[in-house]
Design a protein around this motif. Structure first.
Motif, PDB file in Angstrom:
ATOM      1  N   LEU A   4      21.748 112.775  50.384  1.00 41.07           N
ATOM      2  CA  LEU A   4      23.204 112.390  50.841  1.00 41.07           C
ATOM      3  C   LEU A   4      24.007 113.565  50.928  1.00 41.07           C
ATOM      4  CD1 LEU A   4      24.740 109.845  50.998  1.00 41.07           C
ATOM      5  CD2 LEU A   4      24.758 109.592  48.744  1.00 41.07           C
ATOM      6  N   ASP A   5      24.428 113.676  52.182  1.00 40.33           N
ATOM      7  CA  ASP A   5      25.302 114.945  52.147  1.00 40.33           C
ATOM      8  C   ASP A   5      26.976 114.619  52.464  1.00 40.33           C
ATOM      9  OD1 ASP A   5      26.602 117.324  52.680  1.00 40.33           O
ATOM     10  OD2 ASP A   5      25.205 118.037  54.380  1.00 40.33           O
ATOM     11  N   LEU A   6      27.766 114.918  51.487  1.00 36.55           N
ATOM     12  CA  LEU A   6      28.928 114.148  51.051  1.00 36.55           C
ATOM     13  C   LEU A   6      29.937 115.501  51.207  1.00 36.55           C
ATOM     14  CD1 LEU A   6      28.599 111.347  48.956  1.00 36.55           C
ATOM     15  CD2 LEU A   6      28.751 111.371  51.287  1.00 36.55           C
ATOM     16  N   ARG A   7      29.434 116.716  51.576  1.00 40.12           N
ATOM     17  CA  ARG A   7      30.669 117.850  51.333  1.00 40.12           C
ATOM     18  C   ARG A   7      31.962 117.742  52.091  1.00 40.12           C
ATOM     19  NH1 ARG A   7      26.797 122.260  54.615  1.00 40.12           N
ATOM     20  NH2 ARG A   7      25.696 120.566  55.221  1.00 40.12           N
ATOM     21  N   TYR A   8      32.998 118.375  51.609  1.00 45.78           N
ATOM     22  CA  TYR A   8      34.279 118.356  52.086  1.00 45.78           C
ATOM     23  C   TYR A   8      34.741 116.726  52.320  1.00 45.78           C
ATOM     24  CZ  TYR A   8      33.295 123.220  52.599  1.00 45.78           C
ATOM     25  OH  TYR A   8      33.161 124.489  52.080  1.00 45.78           O
ATOM     26  N   ASN A   9      34.632 116.061  51.456  1.00 42.88           N
ATOM     27  CA  ASN A   9      35.328 114.771  51.923  1.00 42.88           C
ATOM     28  C   ASN A   9      36.308 114.113  51.141  1.00 42.88           C
ATOM     29  OD1 ASN A   9      33.855 113.066  54.194  1.00 42.88           O
ATOM     30  ND2 ASN A   9      31.985 113.730  53.085  1.00 42.88           N
ATOM     31  N   LYS A  10      36.801 114.970  50.273  1.00 41.50           N
ATOM     32  CA  LYS A  10      37.905 114.473  49.201  1.00 41.50           C
ATOM     33  C   LYS A  10      37.779 113.468  48.449  1.00 41.50           C
ATOM     34  CE  LYS A  10      42.011 116.121  51.881  1.00 41.50           C
ATOM     35  NZ  LYS A  10      42.867 115.735  52.945  1.00 41.50           N
ATOM     36  N   LEU A  11      36.565 113.211  47.916  1.00 40.60           N
ATOM     37  CA  LEU A  11      35.813 112.248  47.111  1.00 40.60           C
ATOM     38  C   LEU A  11      36.833 111.935  45.795  1.00 40.60           C
ATOM     39  CD1 LEU A  11      31.955 112.465  47.142  1.00 40.60           C
ATOM     40  CD2 LEU A  11      33.520 111.057  48.583  1.00 40.60           C
ATOM     41  N   THR A  12      37.215 113.135  45.223  1.00 44.90           N
ATOM     42  CA  THR A  12      37.960 113.202  44.001  1.00 44.90           C
ATOM     43  C   THR A  12      37.002 112.485  43.003  1.00 44.90           C
ATOM     44  OG1 THR A  12      39.141 110.941  44.307  1.00 44.90           O
ATOM     45  CG2 THR A  12      40.178 112.763  45.379  1.00 44.90           C
ATOM     46  N   ASP A  13      37.635 112.235  41.651  1.00 51.90           N
ATOM     47  CA  ASP A  13      37.039 111.735  40.436  1.00 51.90           C
ATOM     48  C   ASP A  13      36.666 110.248  40.595  1.00 51.90           C
ATOM     49  OD1 ASP A  13      36.919 114.158  39.226  1.00 51.90           O
ATOM     50  OD2 ASP A  13      38.872 113.945  38.225  1.00 51.90           O
ATOM     51  N   LYS A  14      37.403 109.582  41.372  1.00 54.62           N
ATOM     52  CA  LYS A  14      37.179 108.087  41.864  1.00 54.62           C
ATOM     53  C   LYS A  14      35.945 108.285  42.497  1.00 54.62           C
ATOM     54  CE  LYS A  14      38.518 103.972  41.783  1.00 54.62           C
ATOM     55  NZ  LYS A  14      38.055 103.482  40.571  1.00 54.62           N
ATOM     56  N   GLY A  15      35.432 108.856  43.496  1.00 60.23           N
ATOM     57  CA  GLY A  15      34.206 108.890  44.314  1.00 60.23           C
ATOM     58  C   GLY A  15      33.262 109.049  43.452  1.00 60.23           C
ATOM     59  N   ALA A  16      33.691 110.210  42.596  1.00 60.47           N
ATOM     60  CA  ALA A  16      32.439 110.615  41.734  1.00 60.47           C
ATOM     61  C   ALA A  16      31.813 109.562  40.850  1.00 60.47           C
ATOM     62  CB  ALA A  16      33.103 111.878  40.814  1.00 60.47           C
ATOM     63  N   GLU A  17      32.621 108.463  40.486  1.00 54.20           N
ATOM     64  CA  GLU A  17      32.388 107.456  39.720  1.00 54.20           C
ATOM     65  C   GLU A  17      31.278 106.569  40.614  1.00 54.20           C
ATOM     66  OE1 GLU A  17      35.051 104.649  37.864  1.00 54.20           O
ATOM     67  OE2 GLU A  17      36.226 106.662  37.229  1.00 54.20           O
ATOM     68  N   PHE A  18      31.642 106.365  41.631  1.00 51.43           N
ATOM     69  CA  PHE A  18      30.736 105.500  42.914  1.00 51.43           C
ATOM     70  C   PHE A  18      29.387 106.392  42.821  1.00 51.43           C
ATOM     71  CE2 PHE A  18      34.820 103.875  44.294  1.00 51.43           C
ATOM     72  CZ  PHE A  18      34.538 102.667  44.025  1.00 51.43           C
ATOM     73  N   VAL A  19      29.702 107.616  42.845  1.00 52.02           N
ATOM     74  CA  VAL A  19      28.337 108.525  43.048  1.00 52.02           C
ATOM     75  C   VAL A  19      27.512 108.486  41.882  1.00 52.02           C
ATOM     76  CG1 VAL A  19      27.551 110.609  43.370  1.00 52.02           C
ATOM     77  CG2 VAL A  19      29.215 110.173  44.584  1.00 52.02           C
ATOM     78  N   SER A  20      28.144 108.334  40.721  1.00 45.59           N
ATOM     79  CA  SER A  20      27.430 108.243  39.572  1.00 45.59           C
ATOM     80  C   SER A  20      26.654 106.910  39.445  1.00 45.59           C
ATOM     81  CB  SER A  20      28.109 108.443  38.387  1.00 45.59           C
ATOM     82  OG  SER A  20      27.795 107.868  37.357  1.00 45.59           O
ATOM     83  N   ASN A  21      27.456 105.737  39.750  1.00 38.88           N
ATOM     84  CA  ASN A  21      26.661 104.574  39.708  1.00 38.88           C
ATOM     85  C   ASN A  21      25.531 104.372  40.676  1.00 38.88           C
ATOM     86  OD1 ASN A  21      28.663 103.511  38.039  1.00 38.88           O
ATOM     87  ND2 ASN A  21      29.915 102.838  39.501  1.00 38.88           N
ATOM     88  N   PHE A  22      25.665 105.009  41.859  1.00 37.85           N
ATOM     89  CA  PHE A  22      24.660 105.054  42.818  1.00 37.85           C
ATOM     90  C   PHE A  22      23.380 105.848  42.471  1.00 37.85           C
ATOM     91  CE2 PHE A  22      22.698 107.044  46.643  1.00 37.85           C
ATOM     92  CZ  PHE A  22      22.246 106.029  47.268  1.00 37.85           C
ATOM     93  N   LEU A  23      23.653 106.982  41.666  1.00 37.69           N
ATOM     94  CA  LEU A  23      22.527 107.859  41.130  1.00 37.69           C
ATOM     95  C   LEU A  23      21.815 107.090  39.935  1.00 37.69           C
ATOM     96  CD1 LEU A  23      24.438 111.379  40.435  1.00 37.69           C
ATOM     97  CD2 LEU A  23      22.454 110.815  41.721  1.00 37.69           C
ATOM     98  N   GLN A  24      22.586 106.243  39.486  1.00 37.56           N
ATOM     99  CA  GLN A  24      21.715 105.287  38.255  1.00 37.56           C
ATOM    100  C   GLN A  24      20.866 104.187  38.985  1.00 37.56           C
ATOM    101  OE1 GLN A  24      24.342 104.552  34.657  1.00 37.56           O
ATOM    102  NE2 GLN A  24      25.687 106.175  35.631  1.00 37.56           N
ATOM    103  N   GLU A  25      21.244 103.778  39.974  1.00 33.57           N
ATOM    104  CA  GLU A  25      20.583 102.465  40.851  1.00 33.57           C
ATOM    105  C   GLU A  25      19.664 103.235  41.714  1.00 33.57           C
ATOM    106  OE1 GLU A  25      23.870 100.683  42.404  1.00 33.57           O
ATOM    107  OE2 GLU A  25      24.610 100.186  40.400  1.00 33.57           O
ATOM    108  N   ASN A  26      19.805 104.368  42.363  1.00 30.23           N
ATOM    109  CA  ASN A  26      18.762 104.433  43.438  1.00 30.23           C
ATOM    110  C   ASN A  26      17.824 105.286  42.763  1.00 30.23           C
ATOM    111  OD1 ASN A  26      17.899 106.399  45.646  1.00 30.23           O
ATOM    112  ND2 ASN A  26      19.293 105.180  46.686  1.00 30.23           N
ATOM    113  N   ALA A  27      16.490 104.956  43.187  1.00 26.46           N
ATOM    114  CA  ALA A  27      15.271 105.660  42.627  1.00 26.46           C
ATOM    115  C   ALA A  27      14.679 106.511  43.490  1.00 26.46           C
ATOM    116  CB  ALA A  27      14.413 104.465  42.242  1.00 26.46           C
ATOM    117  N   ASP A  28      15.527 106.870  44.688  1.00 23.81           N
ATOM    118  CA  ASP A  28      14.749 107.688  45.740  1.00 23.81           C
ATOM    119  C   ASP A  28      15.416 108.914  46.041  1.00 23.81           C
ATOM    120  OD1 ASP A  28      12.449 106.078  46.401  1.00 23.81           O
ATOM    121  OD2 ASP A  28      13.880 104.850  47.523  1.00 23.81           O
ATOM    122  N   LEU A  29      16.884 108.799  45.445  1.00 23.70           N
ATOM    123  CA  LEU A  29      17.620 110.214  45.869  1.00 23.70           C
ATOM    124  C   LEU A  29      17.165 111.378  45.560  1.00 23.70           C
ATOM    125  CD1 LEU A  29      20.371 110.038  47.458  1.00 23.70           C
ATOM    126  CD2 LEU A  29      21.458 110.660  45.373  1.00 23.70           C
TER     127      LEU A  29
END
Ligand SMILES: *[C@@H]1O[C@H](CO)[C@@H](O)[C@H](O)[C@H]1NC(C)=O
Ligand SMILES: *[C@@H]1O[C@H](CO)[C@@H](O)[C@H](O)[C@H]1NC(C)=O
Ligand SMILES: *[C@@H]1O[C@H](CO)[C@@H](O)[C@H](O)[C@H]1NC(C)=O
Ligand SMILES: *[C@@H]1O[C@H](CO)[C@@H](O)[C@H](O)[C@H]1NC(C)=O
Ligand SMILES: *[C@@H]1O[C@H](CO)[C@@H](O)[C@H](O)[C@H]1NC(C)=O
Ligand SMILES: *[C@@H]1O[C@H](CO)[C@@H](O)[C@H](O)[C@H]1NC(C)=O
Length: 343
Positions: A4-29
């Motif tokens: 997953l390449d999300l560079r330069y997307n202004k994710l901010t800390d809010k987006g980081a939370e989604f990323v964190s959830n995704f990391l916990q659920e996704n077994a292939d990343l």
């Protein structure tokens, strides 16, 4: 999804939370690039904590350019205390402070997974080079780290000497990046001493330091008479004159171990241009192993700049891999570029 390449997307800390959830659920990343996304300490905490899980699969993480600060760095240090899957961590330009750089080097004493780490451009205010002392101590015991980027650490002779001392006794590190520091001739002398030993070091980047002619002479002597392993050397923008540059060219003629040399940004005189023209035309130095291209005008040799190609040696560049590991299709443009030029 493996990368997953999300560079330069202004994710901010809010987006980081989604990323964190995704990391916990996704077994292939296995590859995640979050460069320059306005993530701060808060986002760093949730991402680092997601990586605490024993069943994580992530191998590469780029946090480069997010100002997670010293505290954010501490969360990553805590994460690395748990043996995880992570092999490459890019914390360059993250505003790490002395405390977190020291903590990161301390946890690397025991971490057996990390192969490459970028700790470039921290915010260090001390003149004592404590961080380098800790990193050097770590290199004495770490048997897994292959690539270490320490740009802009304000490193001087003292730090270069500490690193040289410990690396004599290390058989793992392949790639040491000390560019953009304040290393002068004496620090270079220590590093040249290191090159005389049969260490695992294959790539040394000293670009944008101040090694000058004397530093280049020390390196040349080591390369000509004692080098068994160094394959690539970068000394761009080091205020080296003709004397030092010609010595480097002569050293390459004498011993063929060193394959790549990058020299742009120094003081090229006519002797330098002729020496490198000869190295390249004789086939000793391949055109894609350097950053200068020779040409002749009115009977005078000159050198033009080529793209600085040391990046193809980065740990995650596909060609540097031993086996067909999973993540090799993802990553930075530089990797895409270098594999293209290979084709
Ligand atoms: C890790 O294990 C937990 C609990 O079994 C599970 O809920 C989660 O999806 C797993 N995560 C990954 C990345 O495999
Ligand atoms: C990580 O694993 C290695 C080898 O299994 C072990 O020696 C080391 O102590 C572990 N480190 C931590 C922090 O758990
Ligand atoms: C390490 O971080 C620095 C600072 O952001 C960056 O310029 C450099 O390209 C990074 N190196 C690698 C190997 O990613
Ligand atoms: C460093 O070299 C010594 C031998 O000189 C060896 O015992 C030690 O295991 C090596 N350490 C690493 C980290 O490679
Ligand atoms: C250098 O070390 C390598 C392995 O690390 C070994 O195979 C080689 O023989 C050594 N060369 C010399 C000259 O000691
Ligand atoms: C370079 O020099 C080293 C040290 O003297 C020697 O072991 C090695 O064989 C030389 N290599 C070549 C290719 O000339």
């Amino acid at each position: 999804i493996q990368g997953l390449d999300l560079r330069y997307n202004k994710l901010t800390d809010k987006g980081a939370e989604f990323v964190s959830n995704f990391l916990q659920e996704n077994a292939d990343l296995c590859y995640l690039n979050l460069m320059c996304n306005d993530i701060t300490t808060i986002g760093a905490e949730v991402i680092a904590k997601a990586l605490h899980q024993w069943n994580q699969t992530l191998k590469q993480l780029r946090m480069n350019g997010n100002k997670i600060g010293n505290k954010g760095g501490m969360y990553f240090a805590a994460m690395l205390q748990v043996n995880s899957s992570l092999e490459e961590l890019d914390l360059g330009d993250c505003d790490l402070g002395t405390q977190s750089v020291v903590a990161l080097s301390t946890v690397l004493n025991n971490n057996v997974a990390i192969k490459s780490i970028n700790l470039s451009r921290p915010l260090l205010f001390s003149q004592q080079e404590e961080t380098t002392v800790h990193l050097a101590k770590m290199l004495k015991v770490n048997k897994h780290l292959e690539e270490l980027h320490l740009e802009k650490h304000d490193m001087k002779e003292f730090g270069a000497e500490r690193l040289s001392e410990t690396l004599v006794e290390n058989f793992t590190l392949r790639y040491l990046d000390l560019s953009c520091n304040r290393i002068t001739r004496d620090g270079t002398k220590c590093l040249a001493q290191l090159l005389k030993h049969n260490t695992s070091l294959e790539i040394l980047d000293l670009s944008a330091n101040r090694i000058e002619d004397d530093g280049a002479l020390y390196l040349s002597e080591a390369i000509a008479f004692h080098n068994t392993n160094l394959k690539a050397l970068a000394v761009l923008s080091n205020n080296i004159g003709g004397k030092g540059l010609v010595a480097l060219a002569d050293a390459m003629k004498r011993n063929t171990t060193l394959a790549c040399i990058y020299i742009w940004g120094n003081k090229f005189d006519e002797a330098t241009c002729s020496a490198f023209l000869e190295l390249i035309h004789s086939g000793r130095l391949k055109q894609d192993h350097t950053d200068v291209r020779p040409y002749v005008v009115d009977g005078h040799a000159c050198l033009a700049e080529l793209f600085h190609g040391l990046r193809k040696h980065y740990y995650w560049t596909p060609s540097s891999r031993q086996d067909g590991e999973l993540c090799s299709n993802y990553g930075l443009t530089v990797r895409a570029k270098s594999s293209e030029s290979k084709k």
